[in-house]
Design an enzyme around this catalytic site. Structure first.
Site: not given
Ligand code: B12
Ligand code: B12
Ligand SMILES: Cc1ncc(COP(=O)(O)O)c(C=O)c1O
Ligand SMILES: Cc1ncc(COP(=O)(O)O)c(C=O)c1O
Lengths: 255, 516, 516, 255
Positions: A128-129
């Site tokens: 997802k970051g």
């Protein structure tokens, strides 16, 4: 060298205005206010106004103060030690790894010590970051292993050896009583003992971590609040290339 | 109170689902016990202090019995036997056992009946201790009355119990109704309860019985000075839930952080262990009139506060069902939730109102524990102060029970004395100027707030349906809560779990379960 | 929008009463003029700059005519005559008059018709200037659109227009939609408009045409940079209302503080003078599309914000009626009110909501100017910051038009750059997270908020009834507003008032009044 | 003399913790943060953490900082100059005037200069008073004339002479560019020129006025925020008695 003398700014250049708030272990009253005023003067301020004083416990008073700071600072002499690297995007980073390293980078990360905060390391490593910037797991050219939190330094180093890691990422959020310093130091020591320090890129991160402190502790770089994964990945690849091609590194440095 | 009209049948459905889920787990719980449960029994029987090796005496005694391979009986029976054999007090008996001067499992001191009689005597005394605590608290509250809700809850976390005391006194001076002593980092992973007054914790202060006492005494004084009863909170969830509940009851604590799943999710404590421990610890809380606080607020620090809102509600329902199973009444169910939506989301405050009001609708008689913004707090302390101010408004408007005071320096450090003062000033301000706002507004029918609450409830029902199909343990291992998955056999403390033998006895539990 | 159901007949009644009160005063107004009105005419005719004696040229010219005892004719006719006589531009003509080289009242330069023709030409040009300003602003707003309401209004007040500019740029950077340059203390008592860019004001910066220009240019740049049209505000109320309106129109200002009674009450300016001046100044504003802001908020700094709430409403109604008389349309009526209730009053926020919503109900199409807490702001800046946060919420919830940003250091000093940033962060936060709160809640029927609004309206009606009986001037001398009483013939500036002679002419006013 | 060395308090005695906020005329970035940190160190702090840095205009950055202050202060050496008098209530004050002065005191007050703030002087003088404490006009033994705001010093002195005032009360709220100092000084000078300074009690007041500053400017006392009328009345009568009975005063002083 040109100088650039500056001071805090309130509403007139160099008026030096600073807002302060603190508690003194005294009962509120005229004497307390006087003490607060004098104290702030000792801190190199003039035109001190104690705008508010409030008893907040028996024998404790909280003060709010506006004052004009006396010192100046020569901004031209101030240098910052940010990790130096070109901030590239996802595509460029992957391309660069392919081109200059020729195989995927291996990265192992964890929150070390008793620290249970994973959100930060997850932000960097998970798919997802963070802030619309993909995490390391998403990079085809990076193999990322996120070991989670409360990982002992020993286990992190073991995992790094097992996975043949190029990069170790260590996170620390709790800083009370300098616990992050202790843990970070321990990790460096363990990496030296294991004989891998010189072969890896060692990164520290966390809300209160600065590049400066990380370097002092023996890391290659440190990343603080609001870091995005692509910054970390950019540094990783840049640094790894330096590590793997020391000559190339020298030419770069002299360029 | 501004009201969200919900379908009563749906409410019944979700509560029934939570009941079913609990029943499934309960089947497992009643067949097992844990070392911590056994140690809690010893504590209630009167065993305290450290063994010569430095370990707490309850640990030593239980460990000896376990290493002998006998733990399936539980500790009560052999310990009662040992008392009969030694003829000494429980404390002295335990010391003798620890010193190897007395053998556990040597039932020569009395007949089966005499041992059972001893167990009965010990357990009745144990339960009386819990009842006495309840009575003492009730009396104090008669003298210095409880403040109105939401109760202003402030934390202290210096690591040093004496410094904590100073901070707590300051907090009460500025208006706190509840003081929570935050526990030292990772104490939840210690498989014992530290002993004595402590002055060196990390990010918090060790939960020890002595520390409980020091703080409760200070708050008793403060209560009288400020003419309102100030409650004391500590943390149970972890590897020693039941033991801490026992210590807390002995020292008249008012509230315990006590969640049926927090340890699993946030501390990677084995889930079997946790379910077993929470049950006994809650039976203790119920008897001693300790409010439990659950930790659903934590979910939103790892998961998205809008997308995962229904996991909070689902967890509240499960915690409620498990709590009721352990005899906790509504007034003791401080179910948790939080104001954790990213302030960059437009109308975030409307979502918050919807979520907070939903909790109130579902649990109207519970002293809901409402947690302030933490994850999206800024290092800009002035900005964070504004976030807390709206949180305060949401809390008083939706009639929350326990109001965790948001601190403007949340994103920086554990609160300083001045931080706490500034933060509670905001609470005092908002609670006063908007005291009856909730009574004076309505949420528009068919409006966003009502629809949002309904949506969360629908999602909750779906999730509970899924959970009841696969079972709670399996659901957790699938990462249904807080985006965290934990395997059934993973995590810490599984080695402390054991299956009860046919001859297992825990008469304290028997009495507590028998209560109507 | 959360709504308070009011009796439409009662609304009509109070508006009619305000109309009657205005009509009474208007009878007086049309028979009089003032030196300031005459100077405003000269400014619109193109006279600017200073005379050799240092006084502004418009003052010199009017003073000469007055000291000759001829002022009852107004300045327009003799000045047109002088232009014909000199054959020079208005500016040059004025210079010659000031130097004594040209005589006012010497009508030899042209016939009666030629002079009237000249007046017509001058006044049409004058009105064209106003129209051009309106057009220019409309064009800018086409390019960089107006932000949504409430518009975030921030003040700058360093005393130095260049420093103000820096501060204003910073404010726009952080989100300001409107910049107000606060005027130097007591400029309202100067019977002239200072000239040129200024760098030394007290508690604010002098309102001069040059300063207007400097700031408007800076804001034009900032508007483009930040892609939203940033409005500029200055102050008209005082001894030079009409002149400042003229200067403001020339420099494309968007908003003027322009109240029909502020100067009387808060500056002890003679009431006859004020009523005369406000009328002409507002005619100018109407033509140039300058929003006026009225100063009812000030009442609550001297009177009690709960007890005197109805005086605010009554004054708004009068200001509206007087504004409409001067051709101001609803979109230009920035009627003022304020969030000034003592925070120690329980449910103060509910009162505030009631008052704010009442204003919205009465003037749904006006860009209401909502003033933040000031009088009860604490020197505890963190506490004050909370007060502003709830003010922000009240503003967005009740749909106010112009939101004066409360500053956390209100009780200390005129805002520093950092203060402004912190304060607007709170506004940005609240406006975003509670953008549609007003749409999503309702005030309980028969509830406190509704009843309170009704009570204020009832008291307003009673007060307006009384005022319409005794007349506005008499009412003010009885201290009906802001607990302040002012005699009809007292205060500053009465010597600048004169009765129009039979041969009085003000063709600018004639055109402006003729507009439909 | 016993010493009492103190420092600010965060959560541990003498940890010295202070919260600061200020703006520097620099663009935000690593260098800016470094400059803020260094600057705070120059102010005699250690363990400086720049917790927040935000651009607030082109070329300006606002900082928030927590740091540990190094100096200590000896509280036993701090003395405050509050107006010294016994704070009496309404009844006692009236009784004392009757007894020791034998006639009503005459007080004339105003906000001087261009300052238009009347709320403060009104709070002291008007019937209604402040914070449930009656104003001077209410005292049967005080004749109070409140001239309002924007009164020139000259006119205030003239009024004082006309009313044969015992006490003059001057208020100042606006302090920007030291305007209060200018006005207060002017009033003292005018009173000297008029030859009445020694015969009257001269009081200054306002939100930012302290007793200390008032005395420096030549007043008998100064009263700041949250003053209640009975404090002012108490001082007035006490001081007036000293003025009228100088011997009595001496005996008091030596007591
Ligand atoms: C969420 C949270 C928790 C959650 C953690 C859940 C989880 N699984 O992570 C829970 C509720 C469990 C928790 C518990 C505790 N917490 Co906590 N918690 C927070 C909170 C609210 C948010 C932290 C966060 O998630 N930030 C968001 C992430 C994205 O930001 P970040 O961590 O800075 O990460 C970014 C960068 O730093 C960087 N980064 C981070 N790591 C790394 C590593 C590398 C290699 C790189 C390159 C970059 C990098 O990249 C990220 C993206 O930009 C903060 C307060 C706050 N608002 O900051 C308190 C806070 C961090 N907690 C605190 C404390 C004290 C605790 C406890 C110790 C309290 C207690 N005694 O019980 C416990 C125990 C935790 C423990 N043993 O460690 C304190 C720490 C004080 C201090 N400075 O020492 C804080 C500041 C709160 C406070 N004011 O008291 N906490
Ligand atoms: C009300 C108010 C106004 C009203 C005044 C109405 C009136 N008739 O008084 C209005 C709206 C007209 C106004 C206008 C202006 N104001 Co103003 N105003 C305020 C405000 C909001 C409250 C002041 C107040 O009434 N306090 C309540 C009283 C009871 O407190 P007090 O004055 O401190 O009085 C107590 C004591 O000090 C003492 N005391 C006072 N006087 C005396 C005298 C004696 C002899 C004694 C013994 C005791 C005593 O007893 C009182 C009771 O305890 C303050 C902000 C704030 N919250 O403080 C700004 C404030 C004072 N205003 C300010 C400014 C700049 C202005 C303007 C100059 C702005 C402008 N450029 O237009 C104008 C012009 C005023 C002028 N020419 O003087 C600034 C002053 C900054 C500074 N320190 O220099 C402030 C601080 C606001 C700000 N942050 O910018 N204002
Ligand atoms: C329910 C519950 N228990 C326990 C804790 C704290 O436990 P630990 O000591 O593991 O940090 C929390 C923390 O927020 C909680 O919510
Ligand atoms: C309507 C109006 N006009 C003018 C002013 C300011 O005028 P002055 O310059 O007299 O302070 C105010 C102050 O708040 C106001 O509300």
């Amino acid at each position: 060298m040109k100088t650039d003398i500056i001071k805090p700014y309130g509403d007139t250049l160099n008026d030096g205005i600073v807002q302060l708030s603190f508690t003194l272990p005294v009962e509120n009253g005229a004497r307390a206010k006087k003490a607060a005023e004098r104290y702030v003067k000792k801190l190199n301020f003039e035109k001190v106004t104690v705008v508010h004083a409030k008893k907040i416990a028996d024998g404790f008073t909280c003060f709010m103060v506006y004052a004009s700071a006396k010192p100046t600072i020569d901004y031209s002499k101030v240098e910052a030690k940010e990790a130096e690297f070109e901030h590239m995007d996802y595509y460029k980073i992957n391309a660069m790894i392919k081109e200059s390293i020729g195989r995927p980078i291996i990265a192992v990360g964890a929150t070390i010590g008793h620290d249970a905060h994973t959100v930060g390391i997850d932000a960097i490593m998970n798919m997802k970051g963070y802030n619309m910037d993909y995490g390391l797991e998403r990079y085809p050219e990076i193999k990322a292993y996120n070991l989670g939190a409360q990982v002992s330094c020993e286990n992190l180093i073991k995992a790094a050896i097992k996975y043949k890691a190029d990069v170790i990422l260590a996170s620390q959020t709790v800083t009370q009583k300098e616990s992050h310093i202790l843990n970070f130091t321990e990790l460096v020591n363990q990496s030296i003992i294991a004989g891998i320090r010189d072969e890896i890129v060692l990164l520290a991160g966390g809300a209160k971590i600065s590049n400066e402190i990380a370097i002092q502790l023996g890391y290659d770089a440190g990343f603080g609040a609001n870091t995005v994964p692509s910054q970390v990945a950019s540094f990783m690849v840049t640094q790894l290339i330096k590590l793997m091609h020391p000559t190339k590194k020298q030419t770069r440095d002299s360029a | 109170m501004a009201h969200i009209p919900l379908n009563l049948k749906q409410i019944k459905r979700v509560k029934d689902l939570a009941g079913q889920i609990t029943d499934q787990v309960h089947g497992f719980i009643v067949e097992h016990s844990s070392l911590s449960v056994e140690r809690a029994i010893l504590r209630l029987y009167g065993v305290d202090g450290l063994a010569d090796c430095g370990a707490p005496l309850p640990n030593r005694v239980v460990d000896i019995w376990q290493s002998d391979g006998n733990i399936a009986t539980g500790i009560s029976r052999p310990f009662a036997g040992a008392i009969l054999a030694s003829g000494e007090s429980p404390q002295r008996t335990a010391e003798l056992i620890a010193q190897g001067k007395l053998l556990l499992g040597d039932y020569a001191g009395g007949s089966q009946e005499q041992i059972e009689e001893k167990e009965r005597e010990l357990s009745e005394k144990a339960v009386a201790i819990l009842e006495a605590s309840k009575t003492r608290k009730a009396k104090k509250i008669e003298k210095v009355p409880l403040p109105v809700q939401p109760w202003r809850y402030l934390i202290v976390a210096t690591g040093d119990i004496y410094e904590d005391r100073t901070q707590a006194e300051s907090a009460v001076f500025s208006g706190a109704d509840i003081i929570a002593v935050i526990r030292s980092t990772a104490q939840s992973l210690l498989d014992y309860v530290p002993y004595g007054p402590t002055t060196e914790g990390f990010g918090g202060t060790y939960a020890t019985q002595a520390n409980f006492k020091i703080m409760r005494e200070a708050l008793d004084k403060a209560s009288i000075k400020h003419d309102r009863y100030v409650r004391l909170v500590n943390y149970a969830s972890g590897l020693c839930m039941a033991e801490i509940a026992a210590c807390a009851a002995i020292e008249d604590l008012d509230v315990l952080l006590n969640d049926s799943m927090y340890g699993i999710l946030f501390r990677d404590i084995n889930m079997q262990r946790t379910f077993i421990d929470q049950y006994f610890s809650r039976l203790i809380c119920a008897k001693a009139a300790i409010i439990i606080n659950t930790g659903e607020d934590n979910y939103l620090t790892t998961a998205h506060a809008v997308d995962s809102a229904h996991t909070v509600t689902a967890s509240q329902l499960i915690n409620e069902a498990m709590g009721k199973k352990a005899k906790l009444t509504d007034d003791l169910l401080g179910l948790g939730h939080a104001f954790e939506i990213n302030p960059e989301i437009e109308n975030a405050f409307l979502y918050e109102l919807a979520h907070a009001q939903l909790a109130k609708e579902l649990f109207p008689d519970a002293p809901l524990k409402y947690m302030p913004p933490t994850k999206h707090k800024s290092t800009d302390i002035f900005y964070s102060h504004c976030m807390d101010t709206l949180f305060n408004l949401a809390s008083v408007t939706t009639g929350q029970g326990i109001h965790l005071t948001g601190i403007l320096t949340e994103a920086l450090h554990t609160p300083l004395m001045q931080d706490r003062y500034k933060s509670i000033s905001s609470v005092n301000y908002v609670f006063n100027v908007a005291r009856d706002l909730g009574e004076e507004i309505e949420f528009k029918k068919e409006g966003f707030i009502v629809k949002r609450a309904q949506q969360v409830l629908n999602e909750t029902e779906m999730l509970l349906n899924e959970i009841s199909n696969v079972g709670l343990m399996e659901s957790i291992s699938q990462g249904r809560f807080a985006d965290i998955s934990r395997p059934v056999d993973g995590g810490k403390g599984l080695d402390g779990v054991f299956k009860k033998g046919a001859d297992y006895s825990n008469p304290v539990m028997d009495i507590l379960e028998a209560v109507e």
